[in-house]
Design an enzyme around this catalytic site. Structure first.
Site, PDB file in Angstrom:
ATOM      1  N   TRP A  31      -7.328   4.109 -10.535  1.00 50.63           N
ATOM      2  CA  TRP A  31      -6.550   3.996  -9.195  1.00 50.63           C
ATOM      3  C   TRP A  31      -7.097   2.865  -8.337  1.00 50.63           C
ATOM      4  O   TRP A  31      -6.731   2.148  -7.753  1.00 50.63           O
ATOM      5  CB  TRP A  31      -6.466   5.355  -8.714  1.00 50.63           C
ATOM      6  CG  TRP A  31      -5.868   5.217  -7.365  1.00 50.63           C
ATOM      7  CD1 TRP A  31      -6.379   5.474  -6.040  1.00 50.63           C
ATOM      8  CD2 TRP A  31      -4.222   5.064  -7.051  1.00 50.63           C
ATOM      9  NE1 TRP A  31      -5.204   4.981  -5.134  1.00 50.63           N
ATOM     10  CE2 TRP A  31      -4.175   5.154  -5.656  1.00 50.63           C
ATOM     11  CE3 TRP A  31      -3.221   5.190  -7.972  1.00 50.63           C
ATOM     12  CZ2 TRP A  31      -2.910   5.066  -5.276  1.00 50.63           C
ATOM     13  CZ3 TRP A  31      -1.870   5.080  -7.339  1.00 50.63           C
ATOM     14  CH2 TRP A  31      -1.899   4.873  -5.834  1.00 50.63           C
ATOM     15  N   TRP A  32      -8.772   3.062  -8.338  1.00 49.62           N
ATOM     16  CA  TRP A  32      -9.414   2.294  -7.496  1.00 49.62           C
ATOM     17  C   TRP A  32      -9.275   0.660  -7.817  1.00 49.62           C
ATOM     18  O   TRP A  32      -9.169  -0.185  -7.124  1.00 49.62           O
ATOM     19  CB  TRP A  32     -10.824   2.459  -7.580  1.00 49.62           C
ATOM     20  CG  TRP A  32     -11.302   3.800  -6.593  1.00 49.62           C
ATOM     21  CD1 TRP A  32     -10.521   4.427  -5.953  1.00 49.62           C
ATOM     22  CD2 TRP A  32     -12.605   4.572  -6.937  1.00 49.62           C
ATOM     23  NE1 TRP A  32     -11.302   5.554  -5.507  1.00 49.62           N
ATOM     24  CE2 TRP A  32     -12.522   5.475  -6.029  1.00 49.62           C
ATOM     25  CE3 TRP A  32     -13.749   4.115  -7.550  1.00 49.62           C
ATOM     26  CZ2 TRP A  32     -13.653   6.476  -5.985  1.00 49.62           C
ATOM     27  CZ3 TRP A  32     -14.896   5.119  -7.354  1.00 49.62           C
ATOM     28  CH2 TRP A  32     -14.961   6.108  -6.639  1.00 49.62           C
ATOM     29  N   HIS A  65       1.828   4.420  -3.107  1.00 48.55           N
ATOM     30  CA  HIS A  65       1.776   5.874  -2.836  1.00 48.55           C
ATOM     31  C   HIS A  65       2.950   6.427  -2.914  1.00 48.55           C
ATOM     32  O   HIS A  65       3.033   7.780  -2.642  1.00 48.55           O
ATOM     33  CB  HIS A  65       0.934   5.872  -1.661  1.00 48.55           C
ATOM     34  CG  HIS A  65      -0.669   5.565  -1.641  1.00 48.55           C
ATOM     35  ND1 HIS A  65      -1.115   4.290  -1.514  1.00 48.55           N
ATOM     36  CD2 HIS A  65      -1.566   6.418  -1.476  1.00 48.55           C
ATOM     37  CE1 HIS A  65      -2.263   4.297  -1.378  1.00 48.55           C
ATOM     38  NE2 HIS A  65      -2.804   5.684  -1.550  1.00 48.55           N
ATOM     39  N   TYR A 104       0.809  -1.455   0.029  1.00 48.47           N
ATOM     40  CA  TYR A 104       0.004  -0.026   0.085  1.00 48.47           C
ATOM     41  C   TYR A 104       1.060   1.210   0.124  1.00 48.47           C
ATOM     42  O   TYR A 104       0.853   2.042  -0.580  1.00 48.47           O
ATOM     43  CB  TYR A 104      -0.803   0.137   1.104  1.00 48.47           C
ATOM     44  CG  TYR A 104      -1.942   1.312   1.222  1.00 48.47           C
ATOM     45  CD1 TYR A 104      -3.009   1.170   0.522  1.00 48.47           C
ATOM     46  CD2 TYR A 104      -1.597   2.571   1.795  1.00 48.47           C
ATOM     47  CE1 TYR A 104      -3.872   2.252   0.669  1.00 48.47           C
ATOM     48  CE2 TYR A 104      -2.466   3.530   1.890  1.00 48.47           C
ATOM     49  CZ  TYR A 104      -3.696   3.416   1.172  1.00 48.47           C
ATOM     50  OH  TYR A 104      -4.613   4.371   1.080  1.00 48.47           O
ATOM     51  N   TYR A 113      -3.684  16.621   1.617  1.00 44.59           N
ATOM     52  CA  TYR A 113      -4.175  14.944   1.562  1.00 44.59           C
ATOM     53  C   TYR A 113      -3.176  14.245   2.295  1.00 44.59           C
ATOM     54  O   TYR A 113      -2.150  13.940   1.756  1.00 44.59           O
ATOM     55  CB  TYR A 113      -4.450  14.503   0.106  1.00 44.59           C
ATOM     56  CG  TYR A 113      -5.433  13.257  -0.010  1.00 44.59           C
ATOM     57  CD1 TYR A 113      -5.872  12.583   1.220  1.00 44.59           C
ATOM     58  CD2 TYR A 113      -5.922  12.998  -1.156  1.00 44.59           C
ATOM     59  CE1 TYR A 113      -6.484  11.297   0.964  1.00 44.59           C
ATOM     60  CE2 TYR A 113      -6.944  11.958  -1.355  1.00 44.59           C
ATOM     61  CZ  TYR A 113      -7.141  11.127  -0.279  1.00 44.59           C
ATOM     62  OH  TYR A 113      -7.931  10.009  -0.328  1.00 44.59           O
TER      63      TYR A 113
END
Length: 108
Positions: free
Chosen positions: A76-77, A22, A18, A41
């Site tokens: 992205w999802w 990113h 994960y 963010y």
């Protein structure tokens, strides 16, 4: 500015993956977030529970919601669905959090 907070999770054993995905996020996704009024963010991981805490500062609620409809967000999802709980449309399972306290140093 509007402050948004939400929680998600990542599958146990997928914490490193994960984080890797990113670092950095796709440039096209970053550009979309910025173009839609996202000023800041951050996502934080609780390694003991695999819970993620997201925090965003946005300019407009409608523009924030519009991000979900973009092609890059949809990709992205799909890219992330195997490492975190996701809905049938590939969006991450996410729970909004209610702000109960905020403190900020006044601008001079």
């Amino acid at each position: 500015m509007i402050r948004k907070a939400f929680k998600m999770s990542v599958h146990p054993g997928q914490h490193a993956e994960y984080a890797r995905r990113h670092q950095p996020i796709w440039k096209e996704l970053e550009d979309t977030l910025l173009a839609c009024g996202v000023r800041s963010y951050s996502i934080f991981l609780d390694e003991q529970t695999s819970e993620l805490f997201g925090y965003a500062e946005i300019e407009d609620e409608q523009r924030w919601k519009a991000i979900a409809q973009t092609e890059v967000c949809q990709r992205w999802w799909k890219h992330m669905r195997e490492i975190m709980p996701s809905r049938t449309d590939n969006s991450p399972v996410s729970t909004p959090l209610k702000e109960v306290f905020h403190m900020e140093k006044p601008a001079k």
